[in-house]
Design an enzyme around this catalytic site. Structure first.
Site, short mmCIF file in Angstrom:
data_model
loop_
_atom_site.label_atom_id
_atom_site.label_comp_id
_atom_site.label_asym_id
_atom_site.label_seq_id
_atom_site.Cartn_x
_atom_site.Cartn_y
_atom_site.Cartn_z
CG LEU A 1 10.87 3.70 31.34
CD1 LEU A 1 10.73 3.20 29.91
CD2 LEU A 1 12.30 3.51 31.83
N GLY B 1 9.30 1.41 35.66
CA GLY B 1 10.76 1.48 35.64
C GLY B 1 11.36 1.58 37.04
CG ASN C 1 1.90 1.89 35.83
OD1 ASN C 1 3.01 1.70 35.35
ND2 ASN C 1 1.43 3.10 36.07
CD GLU C 2 5.63 -1.34 32.79
OE1 GLU C 2 4.80 -1.87 33.55
OE2 GLU C 2 6.83 -1.25 33.07
C1 LIG Z 1 0.10 -2.85 21.92
C2 LIG Z 1 1.45 -3.41 21.83
C3 LIG Z 1 2.45 -2.50 22.45
C4 LIG Z 1 3.82 -3.13 22.45
C5 LIG Z 1 4.81 -2.14 22.96
C6 LIG Z 1 6.09 -2.80 23.28
C7 LIG Z 1 7.21 -1.86 23.51
C8 LIG Z 1 7.00 -0.98 24.70
C9 LIG Z 1 7.91 -1.30 25.82
C10 LIG Z 1 7.82 -0.21 26.84
C11 LIG Z 1 8.21 -0.71 28.17
C12 LIG Z 1 8.37 0.38 29.14
C13 LIG Z 1 8.77 -0.13 30.50
C14 LIG Z 1 8.64 0.91 31.55
C15 LIG Z 1 7.73 1.89 31.43
C16 LIG Z 1 7.59 2.99 32.42
O1 LIG Z 1 8.24 3.11 33.41
S1 LIG Z 1 6.42 4.16 31.99
C17 LIG Z 1 6.17 5.17 33.40
C18 LIG Z 1 5.17 4.59 34.31
N1 LIG Z 1 5.00 5.41 35.47
C19 LIG Z 1 3.85 5.89 35.89
O2 LIG Z 1 2.81 5.61 35.35
C20 LIG Z 1 3.87 6.80 37.09
C21 LIG Z 1 3.15 8.06 36.80
N2 LIG Z 1 3.22 8.96 37.92
C22 LIG Z 1 2.39 8.87 38.98
O3 LIG Z 1 1.55 8.02 39.10
C23 LIG Z 1 2.56 9.95 40.02
O4 LIG Z 1 3.29 11.01 39.46
C24 LIG Z 1 3.26 9.47 41.31
C25 LIG Z 1 4.57 8.78 41.02
C26 LIG Z 1 2.32 8.52 42.09
C27 LIG Z 1 3.56 10.70 42.21
O5 LIG Z 1 2.39 11.42 42.42
P1 LIG Z 1 2.47 12.93 42.97
O6 LIG Z 1 3.40 12.98 44.11
O7 LIG Z 1 1.06 13.39 43.18
O8 LIG Z 1 3.18 13.74 41.80
P2 LIG Z 1 2.54 14.22 40.41
O9 LIG Z 1 1.94 15.56 40.60
O10 LIG Z 1 1.69 13.15 39.84
O11 LIG Z 1 3.86 14.30 39.51
C28 LIG Z 1 4.75 15.40 39.59
C29 LIG Z 1 5.17 15.78 38.18
O12 LIG Z 1 5.91 14.68 37.61
C30 LIG Z 1 5.33 14.28 36.37
N3 LIG Z 1 5.52 12.83 36.22
C31 LIG Z 1 5.07 11.87 37.02
N4 LIG Z 1 5.50 10.66 36.60
C32 LIG Z 1 6.23 10.89 35.48
C33 LIG Z 1 6.95 10.03 34.58
N5 LIG Z 1 7.00 8.70 34.74
N6 LIG Z 1 7.58 10.60 33.53
C34 LIG Z 1 7.55 11.95 33.35
N7 LIG Z 1 6.88 12.80 34.18
C35 LIG Z 1 6.24 12.27 35.23
C36 LIG Z 1 3.85 14.67 36.53
O13 LIG Z 1 3.23 14.79 35.28
C37 LIG Z 1 3.97 16.00 37.24
O14 LIG Z 1 4.38 16.96 36.28
P3 LIG Z 1 3.86 18.46 36.38
O15 LIG Z 1 2.35 18.40 36.27
O16 LIG Z 1 4.50 19.14 35.20
O17 LIG Z 1 4.31 18.95 37.70
#
Ligand SMILES: CCCCCCCCCCCCC/C=C/C(=O)SCCNC(=O)CCNC(=O)[C@H](O)C(C)(C)COP(=O)(O)OP(=O)(O)OC[C@H]1O[C@@H](n2cnc3c(N)ncnc32)[C@H](O)[C@@H]1OP(=O)(O)O
Length: 298
Positions: free
Chosen positions: A107, A152, A174-175
């Protein structure tokens, strides 16, 4: 190979979508390209090609930098899937990525940071709908996972029928690392692939599997070099399409019925949980720190 773009899909990518803006109270109609927070425009974010000979479409996810699933992007994917479903000649769809080394980073976290209640609700409903559509489609679906496939992203890949992944990347849910919990229907679709215990411990730890471990566990079906993933996905698709469509689809419906029934009866409660929890200060704080940590790793 005869390739043609899907005119209908191109049209839909530029369509007007009725969604609330991030900080406005009521929904407004705007071209989706105006709403995208991505570095790519909405028209560039999703590309569909169709090969008439194989009767297979390819959906390229190209929302740079990491295919973050924003409301507009999920809407585009959903509309495209519906159009492909309705295209009678189309029998299968390969989902691939145009982002370097990332299939989908899950997401778009920005959707959950200080959201308006209206947008948050539409966001989650749209995600639920897209998942259901993909999980139950009559089309044969293959995920060509050329990079990381996180949360996601794993929602998309685990809803497909077959997965081919490149080596040395990460995949899983990894949520918890973001202080949130994956919804039960996503957990179910992963559990269907790797079983109860592996799902439980990886979910609780927020563990991301390597491609190689994912293959061993059944979270993906093949691991091949990155430059061969799409070719392998096409070859596997051709093999799958040797099975008559209706029998294949009925078998899928039979196997996924319990998950779908559970989803349908729990989706309203799931929506309420999401819209109630995400705005909570403690969750906002954790999400914020997570985004900061992503930025500061550079
Ligand atoms: C206590 C009770 C709680 C109850 C709650 C219940 C309700 C809640 C339900 C919610 C359920 C949600 C289900 C799904 C959730 C999700 O999907 S959350 C997202 C999870 N994803 C991640 O953690 C991935 C994060 N990203 C990374 O690990 C890395 O970016 C990568 C994918 C491995 C790629 O690495 P790399 O090539 O080195 O690129 P980066 O430099 O890291 O990233 C580039 C830019 O992109 C931005 N970014 C990365 N991921 C995201 C993202 N998911 N969303 C938005 N932006 C993202 C990153 O910050 C970089 O940005 P800039 O620095 O501006 O360039």
């Amino acid at each position: 190979m005869t390739m043609r773009s899907f005119g209908l899909i191109r049209q839909c990518c530029n369509a007007l979508v009725r969604v609330p803006l991030a900080r406005e109270k009521s929904p407004v109609s705007l071209p989706i390209s105006h709403l995208s927070r991505s570095l790519t425009t909405a028209a560039e974010a999703l590309k569909i090609t169709y090969d008439e000979k194989s009767e297979v479409a390819t959906m390229h996810l190209c929302r740079k930098p990491v295919n973050g699933l924003s409301l507009e992007f999920i809407t585009q994917i959903s509309i495209a899937l519906e159009k492909l479903e309705n295209e009678r000649s189309c029998r299968g769809v390969i989902i691939s990525s145009g982002c370097d080394n990332v299939f989908c980073a899950g997401l778009d976290i920005n959707e959950m940071l200080r959201p308006t209640p209206e947008r948050l609700e539409i966001f989650w409903k749209t995600l639920q709908d897209m998942w259901l559509q993909l999980f139950t489609t009559r089309l044969m679906t293959v995920a060509a996972i050329t990079g990381h496939c996180i949360a996601g992203g794993c929602l998309i890949s685990s809803a497909c029928d077959h997965r081919v992944m490149a080596p040395n990347f990460k995949i899983g849910l990894n949520e918890v690392k973001l202080g949130i919990v994956a919804p039960f229907w996503l957990v179910d679709s992963v559990k269907n692939l790797i079983g109860y215990r592996q799902t439980e411990w990886s979910l609780m730890k927020g563990h991301l599997f390597s491609s190689e471990d994912a293959l061993r566990l059944g979270l993906v079906d093949k691991v091949v070099p990155q430059d061969q993933v799409v070719l392998q996905a096409e070859a596997d698709m051709a093999e799958w399409l040797q099975v008559p469509d209706s029998a294949r689809h009925l078998s899928k419906t039979l196997m996924r019925r319990d998950t779908v029934v559970r989803f349908r009866s729990g989706r309203e409660a799931d929506l309420k949980t999401f819209v109630n929890y995400i705005p909570k200060e403690s969750i906002q704080k954790t999400l914020h720190s997570y985004v900061e940590s992503l930025k500061s790793k550079k």
